[in-house]
Design a protein around this motif. Structure first.
Motif, PDB file in Angstrom:
ATOM      1  N   ASP A   4      -2.174  -4.711 -19.173  1.00 38.05           N
ATOM      2  CA  ASP A   4      -0.649  -5.406 -19.318  1.00 38.05           C
ATOM      3  C   ASP A   4      -0.442  -5.846 -17.508  1.00 38.05           C
ATOM      4  OD1 ASP A   4      -0.766  -2.130 -17.765  1.00 38.05           O
ATOM      5  OD2 ASP A   4       0.533  -2.213 -20.343  1.00 38.05           O
ATOM      6  N   LEU A   5       1.012  -5.777 -17.302  1.00 38.18           N
ATOM      7  CA  LEU A   5       1.866  -5.702 -16.135  1.00 38.18           C
ATOM      8  C   LEU A   5       0.764  -4.609 -15.061  1.00 38.18           C
ATOM      9  CD1 LEU A   5       2.465  -7.304 -13.801  1.00 38.18           C
ATOM     10  CD2 LEU A   5       4.883  -7.402 -14.670  1.00 38.18           C
ATOM     11  N   ALA A   6       1.793  -3.720 -15.908  1.00 36.30           N
ATOM     12  CA  ALA A   6       1.430  -2.011 -15.019  1.00 36.30           C
ATOM     13  C   ALA A   6      -0.360  -1.566 -14.483  1.00 36.30           C
ATOM     14  CB  ALA A   6       2.032  -1.306 -15.733  1.00 36.30           C
ATOM     15  N   GLY A   7      -1.033  -2.218 -15.599  1.00 41.49           N
ATOM     16  CA  GLY A   7      -2.663  -1.740 -15.243  1.00 41.49           C
ATOM     17  C   GLY A   7      -2.790  -3.419 -13.887  1.00 41.49           C
ATOM     18  N   GLN A   8      -2.030  -4.212 -14.325  1.00 43.76           N
ATOM     19  CA  GLN A   8      -2.717  -5.254 -13.695  1.00 43.76           C
ATOM     20  C   GLN A   8      -2.243  -4.529 -11.806  1.00 43.76           C
ATOM     21  OE1 GLN A   8      -1.306  -8.806 -14.137  1.00 43.76           O
ATOM     22  NE2 GLN A   8      -3.015  -9.001 -15.702  1.00 43.76           N
ATOM     23  N   MET A   9      -1.157  -4.082 -11.159  1.00 43.13           N
ATOM     24  CA  MET A   9      -0.434  -3.556 -10.768  1.00 43.13           C
ATOM     25  C   MET A   9      -1.354  -2.955  -9.942  1.00 43.13           C
ATOM     26  SD  MET A   9       2.132  -5.110  -9.307  1.00 43.13           S
ATOM     27  CE  MET A   9       3.889  -6.424 -10.271  1.00 43.13           C
ATOM     28  N   ALA A  10      -1.776  -1.264 -10.574  1.00 40.06           N
ATOM     29  CA  ALA A  10      -2.920  -0.670 -10.289  1.00 40.06           C
ATOM     30  C   ALA A  10      -4.148  -1.524  -9.606  1.00 40.06           C
ATOM     31  CB  ALA A  10      -3.377   0.100 -11.330  1.00 40.06           C
ATOM     32  N   LEU A  19      -7.671  -3.823   4.437  1.00 41.45           N
ATOM     33  CA  LEU A  19      -6.780  -4.468   3.833  1.00 41.45           C
ATOM     34  C   LEU A  19      -6.153  -5.624   4.477  1.00 41.45           C
ATOM     35  CD1 LEU A  19      -5.208  -0.240   5.021  1.00 41.45           C
ATOM     36  CD2 LEU A  19      -5.614  -1.025   1.944  1.00 41.45           C
ATOM     37  N   ASP A  20      -6.885  -6.225   5.655  1.00 45.03           N
ATOM     38  CA  ASP A  20      -6.531  -7.835   5.729  1.00 45.03           C
ATOM     39  C   ASP A  20      -7.025  -8.502   4.487  1.00 45.03           C
ATOM     40  OD1 ASP A  20      -4.906 -10.258   7.068  1.00 45.03           O
ATOM     41  OD2 ASP A  20      -7.048 -10.371   8.192  1.00 45.03           O
ATOM     42  N   ARG A  21      -7.899  -8.000   4.894  1.00 46.37           N
ATOM     43  CA  ARG A  21      -9.188  -9.329   3.802  1.00 46.37           C
ATOM     44  C   ARG A  21      -8.619  -9.853   2.476  1.00 46.37           C
ATOM     45  NH1 ARG A  21     -14.691 -10.306   5.531  1.00 46.37           N
ATOM     46  NH2 ARG A  21     -14.699 -11.461   3.130  1.00 46.37           N
ATOM     47  N   GLU A  22      -7.912  -8.124   1.951  1.00 42.80           N
ATOM     48  CA  GLU A  22      -7.384  -8.171   0.206  1.00 42.80           C
ATOM     49  C   GLU A  22      -5.992  -8.702   0.266  1.00 42.80           C
ATOM     50  OE1 GLU A  22      -6.547  -5.735  -3.012  1.00 42.80           O
ATOM     51  OE2 GLU A  22      -8.132  -5.378  -2.145  1.00 42.80           O
ATOM     52  N   GLN A  62      -5.165 -11.010   2.040  1.00 42.69           N
ATOM     53  CA  GLN A  62      -5.498 -12.821   2.028  1.00 42.69           C
ATOM     54  C   GLN A  62      -6.151 -13.879   0.262  1.00 42.69           C
ATOM     55  OE1 GLN A  62      -4.688 -14.265   4.807  1.00 42.69           O
ATOM     56  NE2 GLN A  62      -4.425 -12.170   6.048  1.00 42.69           N
ATOM     57  N   TYR A  63      -6.326 -12.290   0.357  1.00 44.41           N
ATOM     58  CA  TYR A  63      -6.751 -13.509  -1.176  1.00 44.41           C
ATOM     59  C   TYR A  63      -5.268 -12.973  -1.952  1.00 44.41           C
ATOM     60  CZ  TYR A  63      -8.437 -11.638  -6.138  1.00 44.41           C
ATOM     61  OH  TYR A  63      -7.984 -11.873  -7.674  1.00 44.41           O
ATOM     62  N   TRP A  64      -4.956 -11.577  -1.922  1.00 45.30           N
ATOM     63  CA  TRP A  64      -3.612 -11.770  -2.277  1.00 45.30           C
ATOM     64  C   TRP A  64      -2.283 -12.720  -1.986  1.00 45.30           C
ATOM     65  CZ3 TRP A  64      -3.056  -9.916  -6.952  1.00 45.30           C
ATOM     66  CH2 TRP A  64      -3.880  -8.722  -7.873  1.00 45.30           C
ATOM     67  N   ASP A  65      -2.444 -12.866  -0.752  1.00 45.22           N
ATOM     68  CA  ASP A  65      -1.873 -14.203  -0.446  1.00 45.22           C
ATOM     69  C   ASP A  65      -1.854 -15.755  -1.180  1.00 45.22           C
ATOM     70  OD1 ASP A  65       0.741 -14.970   1.435  1.00 45.22           O
ATOM     71  OD2 ASP A  65      -1.320 -16.305   2.511  1.00 45.22           O
ATOM     72  N   ALA A  66      -3.572 -16.135  -0.918  1.00 47.45           N
ATOM     73  CA  ALA A  66      -3.924 -17.259  -2.002  1.00 47.45           C
ATOM     74  C   ALA A  66      -3.121 -17.267  -3.707  1.00 47.45           C
ATOM     75  CB  ALA A  66      -5.427 -16.901  -1.764  1.00 47.45           C
ATOM     76  N   LYS A  67      -3.497 -15.956  -3.807  1.00 48.94           N
ATOM     77  CA  LYS A  67      -2.819 -16.187  -5.336  1.00 48.94           C
ATOM     78  C   LYS A  67      -1.164 -16.440  -5.044  1.00 48.94           C
ATOM     79  CE  LYS A  67      -6.818 -15.154  -7.854  1.00 48.94           C
ATOM     80  NZ  LYS A  67      -7.079 -16.616  -8.700  1.00 48.94           N
ATOM     81  N   CYS A  70       0.636  -2.107   3.766  1.00 48.38           N
ATOM     82  CA  CYS A  70       2.911  -2.855   2.972  1.00 48.38           C
ATOM     83  C   CYS A  70       2.121  -4.087   2.332  1.00 48.38           C
ATOM     84  CB  CYS A  70       2.981  -2.263   3.555  1.00 48.38           C
ATOM     85  SG  CYS A  70       4.793  -2.270   3.202  1.00 48.38           S
ATOM     86  N   LEU A  71       2.098  -5.452   3.668  1.00 51.17           N
ATOM     87  CA  LEU A  71       1.763  -6.404   3.422  1.00 51.17           C
ATOM     88  C   LEU A  71       1.392  -6.934   2.540  1.00 51.17           C
ATOM     89  CD1 LEU A  71       1.264  -7.595   6.924  1.00 51.17           C
ATOM     90  CD2 LEU A  71       3.306  -8.404   5.565  1.00 51.17           C
ATOM     91  N   MET A  72       0.094  -6.301   1.887  1.00 52.67           N
ATOM     92  CA  MET A  72      -1.438  -6.408   1.239  1.00 52.67           C
ATOM     93  C   MET A  72       0.077  -6.419  -0.779  1.00 52.67           C
ATOM     94  SD  MET A  72      -4.218  -4.505   0.469  1.00 52.67           S
ATOM     95  CE  MET A  72      -3.467  -3.001  -0.413  1.00 52.67           C
ATOM     96  N   ARG A  73      -0.360  -4.701  -1.055  1.00 54.54           N
ATOM     97  CA  ARG A  73       0.735  -3.939  -1.716  1.00 54.54           C
ATOM     98  C   ARG A  73       1.727  -4.681  -2.519  1.00 54.54           C
ATOM     99  NH1 ARG A  73       2.332  -0.021   0.329  1.00 54.54           N
ATOM    100  NH2 ARG A  73       4.284  -0.568  -0.520  1.00 54.54           N
ATOM    101  N   LEU A  74       2.295  -5.221  -1.358  1.00 52.09           N
ATOM    102  CA  LEU A  74       3.864  -6.229  -2.647  1.00 52.09           C
ATOM    103  C   LEU A  74       3.309  -7.596  -2.549  1.00 52.09           C
ATOM    104  CD1 LEU A  74       6.716  -4.692   0.121  1.00 52.09           C
ATOM    105  CD2 LEU A  74       5.894  -3.988  -2.242  1.00 52.09           C
ATOM    106  N   THR A  75       2.474  -8.392  -1.751  1.00 51.66           N
ATOM    107  CA  THR A  75       2.121  -9.290  -1.734  1.00 51.66           C
ATOM    108  C   THR A  75       0.935  -9.341  -3.151  1.00 51.66           C
ATOM    109  OG1 THR A  75       1.972 -10.312   0.610  1.00 51.66           O
ATOM    110  CG2 THR A  75       0.429 -11.475  -0.695  1.00 51.66           C
ATOM    111  N   GLY A  76       0.334  -9.043  -3.470  1.00 48.73           N
ATOM    112  CA  GLY A  76       0.202  -8.400  -4.900  1.00 48.73           C
ATOM    113  C   GLY A  76       1.071  -8.397  -5.904  1.00 48.73           C
ATOM    114  N   GLN A  77       1.721  -7.823  -5.569  1.00 52.66           N
ATOM    115  CA  GLN A  77       2.988  -8.006  -6.516  1.00 52.66           C
ATOM    116  C   GLN A  77       3.791  -8.276  -7.021  1.00 52.66           C
ATOM    117  OE1 GLN A  77       5.134  -3.713  -4.533  1.00 52.66           O
ATOM    118  NE2 GLN A  77       3.699  -2.358  -6.097  1.00 52.66           N
ATOM    119  N   GLN A  78       4.087  -9.487  -6.003  1.00 52.95           N
ATOM    120  CA  GLN A  78       4.661 -11.123  -6.487  1.00 52.95           C
ATOM    121  C   GLN A  78       3.729 -11.412  -6.446  1.00 52.95           C
ATOM    122  OE1 GLN A  78       7.707 -10.660  -5.898  1.00 52.95           O
ATOM    123  NE2 GLN A  78       8.489 -12.896  -5.289  1.00 52.95           N
TER     124      GLN A  78
END
Length: 162
Positions: A38-44, A70-73, A75-80, A143-151
């Motif tokens: 689920d979404l909670a699992g994805q967020m983790a 952290l920056d590499r991930e 970039q992954y989440w920013d593309a997503k 922080c940027l990675m976490r919030l970007t991934g969540q969004q």
């Protein structure tokens, strides 16, 4: 115009470790998300590749390596995020739904525009806890990675335009 702490860290002279020196694999995060129930699992899953990178990279606990992983991930989440936003916007336009008289595509665009300063202010605040110390870089990237991934995950799971 005031230069934010985020802009300073991302453009600053102390760039993260060169990419070829890091042991980084986006498949760790992608697989985690794909298998989450689920979404909670994805967020983790946000941070899974960065954490593995810090563990697997020689010297991975240095601030330079942590920032690099952290920056590499990030970039992954920013593309997503960009991919998921584009898909959500297309679905919203096709659905032509309205929220209180506002087309859902307009509401989506306004939400995303409001999210960016929220993300930046949140990460500026998290960096401020380091008082200019070396931990501020990894704190900002994390922080940027976490919030970007969540969004990114919010956009793909929100059912916008459906």
């Amino acid at each position: 115009m005031k230069r934010t702490l985020i802009a300073a860290i991302l453009a600053g002279p102390a760039a993260p470790l060169a990419a070829q020196e890091l042991t980084f694999n986006t498949e760790i995060t992608a697989s985690c998300v794909a298998h989450a129930p689920d979404l909670a699992g994805q967020m983790a899953c946000v941070g899974a590749s960065a954490n593995a990178c810090m563990e697997d990279t020689p010297g991975g606990s240095s601030t330079a390596a942590m920032s690099g992983c952290l920056d590499r991930e990030l970039q992954y989440w920013d593309a997503k995020l960009n991919e998921n936003y584009s898909k959500a916007l297309k679905r919203a336009r096709e659905a032509d739904e309205y929220v209180d008289g506002t087309p859902s595509a307009t509401a989506l665009r306004e939400m995303q525009r409001a999210w960016i300063p929220f993300r930046d202010a949140t990460c500026d605040y998290e960096r401020s806890h380091w008082g200019g110390g070396t931990g501020g870089g990894p704190a900002t990237y994390g922080c940027l990675m976490r919030l970007t991934g969540q969004q990114a995950l919010y956009l793909v799971n929100s059912g916008i335009g459906e």
